[in-house]
Motif scaffolding. Structure first.
Motif, PDB file in Angstrom:
ATOM      1  N   GLY A 281       0.754  -1.241   0.000  1.00 53.76           N
ATOM      2  CA  GLY A 281       0.000   0.000   0.000  1.00 53.76           C
ATOM      3  C   GLY A 281       0.784   1.291   0.000  1.00 53.76           C
ATOM      4  O   GLY A 281       1.570   1.569  -0.907  1.00 53.76           O
ATOM      5  N   GLU A 282       0.543   2.103   1.000  1.00 49.74           N
ATOM      6  CA  GLU A 282       1.055   3.470   1.030  1.00 49.74           C
ATOM      7  C   GLU A 282       2.575   3.535   0.999  1.00 49.74           C
ATOM      8  O   GLU A 282       3.144   4.528   0.545  1.00 49.74           O
ATOM      9  CB  GLU A 282       0.527   4.197   2.263  1.00 49.74           C
ATOM     10  N   PHE A 283       3.251   2.498   1.475  1.00 50.75           N
ATOM     11  CA  PHE A 283       4.716   2.526   1.444  1.00 50.75           C
ATOM     12  C   PHE A 283       5.250   2.445   0.017  1.00 50.75           C
ATOM     13  O   PHE A 283       6.114   3.223  -0.387  1.00 50.75           O
ATOM     14  CB  PHE A 283       5.314   1.386   2.275  1.00 50.75           C
ATOM     15  N   ILE A 284       4.740   1.508  -0.770  1.00 54.29           N
ATOM     16  CA  ILE A 284       5.351   1.206  -2.062  1.00 54.29           C
ATOM     17  C   ILE A 284       4.807   2.057  -3.208  1.00 54.29           C
ATOM     18  O   ILE A 284       5.514   2.340  -4.175  1.00 54.29           O
ATOM     19  CB  ILE A 284       5.182  -0.302  -2.394  1.00 54.29           C
ATOM     20  N   LEU A 285       3.542   2.482  -3.135  1.00 54.90           N
ATOM     21  CA  LEU A 285       2.897   3.116  -4.285  1.00 54.90           C
ATOM     22  C   LEU A 285       3.558   4.408  -4.760  1.00 54.90           C
ATOM     23  O   LEU A 285       3.561   4.676  -5.966  1.00 54.90           O
ATOM     24  CB  LEU A 285       1.414   3.342  -4.000  1.00 54.90           C
ATOM     25  N   PRO A 286       4.135   5.248  -3.891  1.00 54.46           N
ATOM     26  CA  PRO A 286       4.809   6.446  -4.407  1.00 54.46           C
ATOM     27  C   PRO A 286       5.951   6.144  -5.376  1.00 54.46           C
ATOM     28  O   PRO A 286       6.296   6.986  -6.213  1.00 54.46           O
ATOM     29  CB  PRO A 286       5.333   7.131  -3.135  1.00 54.46           C
ATOM     30  N   TYR A 287       6.530   4.951  -5.268  1.00 55.43           N
ATOM     31  CA  TYR A 287       7.624   4.582  -6.155  1.00 55.43           C
ATOM     32  C   TYR A 287       7.133   4.097  -7.528  1.00 55.43           C
ATOM     33  O   TYR A 287       7.918   4.038  -8.478  1.00 55.43           O
ATOM     34  CB  TYR A 287       8.468   3.457  -5.532  1.00 55.43           C
ATOM     35  N   VAL A 288       5.872   3.733  -7.615  1.00 56.11           N
ATOM     36  CA  VAL A 288       5.353   3.104  -8.829  1.00 56.11           C
ATOM     37  C   VAL A 288       5.072   4.159  -9.899  1.00 56.11           C
ATOM     38  O   VAL A 288       4.438   5.180  -9.635  1.00 56.11           O
ATOM     39  CB  VAL A 288       4.076   2.301  -8.527  1.00 56.11           C
ATOM     40  N   SER A 289       5.546   3.893 -11.098  1.00 52.86           N
ATOM     41  CA  SER A 289       5.317   4.804 -12.223  1.00 52.86           C
ATOM     42  C   SER A 289       3.825   5.011 -12.452  1.00 52.86           C
ATOM     43  O   SER A 289       3.035   4.065 -12.393  1.00 52.86           O
ATOM     44  CB  SER A 289       5.952   4.224 -13.491  1.00 52.86           C
ATOM     45  N   SER A 290       3.438   6.242 -12.739  1.00 49.60           N
ATOM     46  CA  SER A 290       2.029   6.542 -13.008  1.00 49.60           C
ATOM     47  C   SER A 290       1.650   6.297 -14.461  1.00 49.60           C
ATOM     48  O   SER A 290       0.481   6.410 -14.830  1.00 49.60           O
ATOM     49  CB  SER A 290       1.729   7.999 -12.646  1.00 49.60           C
ATOM     50  N   THR A 291       2.616   5.947 -15.298  1.00 50.00           N
ATOM     51  CA  THR A 291       2.358   5.755 -16.724  1.00 50.00           C
ATOM     52  C   THR A 291       1.439   4.556 -16.963  1.00 50.00           C
ATOM     53  O   THR A 291       1.631   3.490 -16.385  1.00 50.00           O
ATOM     54  CB  THR A 291       3.682   5.545 -17.481  1.00 50.00           C
ATOM     55  N   ARG A 292       0.466   4.737 -17.814  1.00 48.21           N
ATOM     56  CA  ARG A 292      -0.450   3.649 -18.156  1.00 48.21           C
ATOM     57  C   ARG A 292       0.273   2.521 -18.892  1.00 48.21           C
ATOM     58  O   ARG A 292       1.274   2.748 -19.590  1.00 48.21           O
ATOM     59  CB  ARG A 292      -1.565   4.152 -19.075  1.00 48.21           C
ATOM     60  N   SER A 293      -0.268   1.326 -18.782  1.00 46.99           N
ATOM     61  CA  SER A 293       0.234   0.188 -19.544  1.00 46.99           C
ATOM     62  C   SER A 293      -0.174   0.330 -21.012  1.00 46.99           C
ATOM     63  O   SER A 293      -1.083   1.105 -21.341  1.00 46.99           O
ATOM     64  CB  SER A 293      -0.345  -1.109 -18.983  1.00 46.99           C
ATOM     65  N   PRO A 294       0.451  -0.412 -21.921  1.00 45.03           N
ATOM     66  CA  PRO A 294       0.031  -0.360 -23.335  1.00 45.03           C
ATOM     67  C   PRO A 294      -1.448  -0.695 -23.537  1.00 45.03           C
ATOM     68  O   PRO A 294      -2.102  -0.102 -24.401  1.00 45.03           O
ATOM     69  CB  PRO A 294       0.939  -1.404 -23.991  1.00 45.03           C
ATOM     70  N   GLN A 295      -1.983  -1.641 -22.761  1.00 43.33           N
ATOM     71  CA  GLN A 295      -3.404  -1.979 -22.908  1.00 43.33           C
ATOM     72  C   GLN A 295      -4.274  -0.758 -22.629  1.00 43.33           C
ATOM     73  O   GLN A 295      -5.200  -0.448 -23.379  1.00 43.33           O
ATOM     74  CB  GLN A 295      -3.795  -3.113 -21.955  1.00 43.33           C
TER      75      GLN A 295
END
Length: 451
Positions: A176-190
């Protein structure tokens, strides 16, 4: 007494299934109480490759090839005004898997799939390598922006790739809140293709997005979960950006139901509106079979941040073949350190290092499946005389045969940035190209199911 507790976290979606427990809960007095059926939804899935991601265990009615047949039948019976424009977007990983099954090249499989789907009544067949160019370009830009603010924002890096819905599901529901700031906000190709089809294409055709039925062909079942996310639902138009996701294996089922081999289908010209095409050949991207995010972000960052033109990447295998790293050095100092991390065991190790402040990486290409997307759970299964390893190598070879396209050199994509995305404004353009994630509050939103 055995007591199994499974946290199934609730998100709103219309697909519902009944799961009947196979045992009864032992009571304190030694008696047994028969448990009621537990009702869950598609978005409740934890992407564990268990019940929901097994086609044998659960019939996913609104995300199956049977639903495509229903829409196509309705089109034949309905008046012109009620008919849906049916669009199928095929992933390059699925093309390679189907090509391996039927002894074709990946581009040959693409041309024959175009003919097969159009023969059923589909109007347009696109290729998600095209929408992946948007994903790669946005990932490159996002990384450079994060790198510049890394001193002010301690959660800017490492940037973790976001194209794998199994990984996203795991991140939201376990860290949750710990990891999500690191995750790219870019959409997947789908979901980039979802924006293109229900946004730009609908406008070009003078259609309401609800008049389009958009199907994608993907290498894994978790893409069905991704398409079902509320973030990709168009409230005003009352429709999803991707209405139905089928796997490579489900395409084989469709071919079998039509009593035809893909290799016997007469090829048709490729649709070029949303496909990366040169002549009658489909183009791909350099790098891994999971989209090449590490490759493209690394080469772009080396050029933009350090003025280095990297022609070839050298991968160093760490604990296993699914954990590799690439570095850029200047004057003996590592200035960029990227990794590719596939499979949940490696992902868990990565997350634990992050939590301890021990991760040395600037970017990580994260994929839930061992060996990445080419080995997705929805890919065509090996024949009795094949083994998994041989088939995976064949699929990888076919995938890499496609001539790579440099994202920055795709003129069609560049034109769409100018004509489409600039016309809708900066805020709307970001919504069309990026997404957001949701940490699940286990204390308030968790549904505790015991059996």
């Amino acid at each position: 007494m055995l007591l199994f507790e499974t946290n199934i976290f609730f998100l709103t979606v219309n697909l519902q299934y009944n799961i009947t427990p196979t045992c009864s809960l032992c009571l304190q007095d030694g008696g047994k109480q028969k448990l009621e059926k537990a009702k869950i939804t598609l978005n409740d899935c934890l992407a564990c490759s268990g019940c929901i991601t097994s086609a044998e265990s659960v019939l996913i009615t609104q995300q199956s090839h049977e639903e495509i047949y229903r829409v196509l039948r309705n089109n034949k019976q309905a008046g012109v005004a009620e008919q849906k424009v049916v669009v199928v977007s095929v992933s390059p990983q699925s093309r390679a898997s189907l090509a391996a099954r039927y002894g074709l090249s990946s581009s040959e499989a693409g041309r024959r799939l175009t003919a097969f789907f159009k023969g059923l009544g589909v109007h347009h067949v696109f290729d998600t390598s095209f929408s992946r160019t948007f994903s790669l370009l946005e990932s490159q830009r996002e990384f450079v922006e994060r790198f510049h603010r890394k001193e002010q924002d301690k959660q800017a890096l490492p940037m973790l790739a976001s194209a794998c819905p199994g990984w996203i599901c795991y991140a939201e529901k376990t860290h949750g809140e710990f990891i999500l700031p690191y995750v790219s906000s870019t959409r997947s190709p789908q979901q980039m293709m979802g924006s293109l089809v229900k946004g730009f294409f609908a406008g070009q055709q003078g259609l309401n997005p609800q008049q389009i039925y958009h199907v994608t062909v993907m290498p894994c079942y978790d893409k069905k979960l991704e398409a079902s996310r509320p973030d990709f639902y168009l409230e005003e138009a009352d429709t999803r950006e991707v209405d139905c996701v089928i796997t490579s294996g489900e395409v084989v089922k469709m071919l079998e139901e039509e009593k035809v081999l893909l290799s016997d289908v007469e090829p048709a010209p490729l649709d070029t509106m949303f496909s990366s095409v040169c002549g009658d050949e489909l183009l791909g991207h350099a790098g891994s079979g999971s989209g090449g995010y590490l490759h493209h972000v690394f080469t772009h960052a080396a050029r933009q941040l350090f003025g280095e033109e990297v022609k070839e990447l050298t991968y160093k295998t760490l604990k296993n073949k699914d954990f590799q790293e690439v570095t850029l050095e200047r004057d003996g100092v590592v200035v960029l350190r990227f990794a590719a991390t596939y499979g949940f065991r490696n992902i868990q190790n990565l997350v634990q290092k992050l939590k301890r402040g021990k991760s040395p990486y600037h970017f990580v290409e994260v994929m839930a499946c061992p060996s990445g997307c080419l080995n997705g759970g929805g890919q065509v299964k090996p024949l009795p005389e094949q083994n998994n390893k041989e088939l995976l190598q064949q699929v990888e070879d076919l995938y890499k045969e496609e001539r790579p396209l440099v994202p920055e050199e795709d003129q069609h994509v560049a034109e769409l940035y100018q004509s489409w995305l600039q016309s809708v404004g900066e805020e709307r353009a970001r919504e069309l190209l990026h997404t957001q994630y949701h940490a699940v509050d286990k204390a308030t939103n968790g549904l505790l199911v015991k059996w």
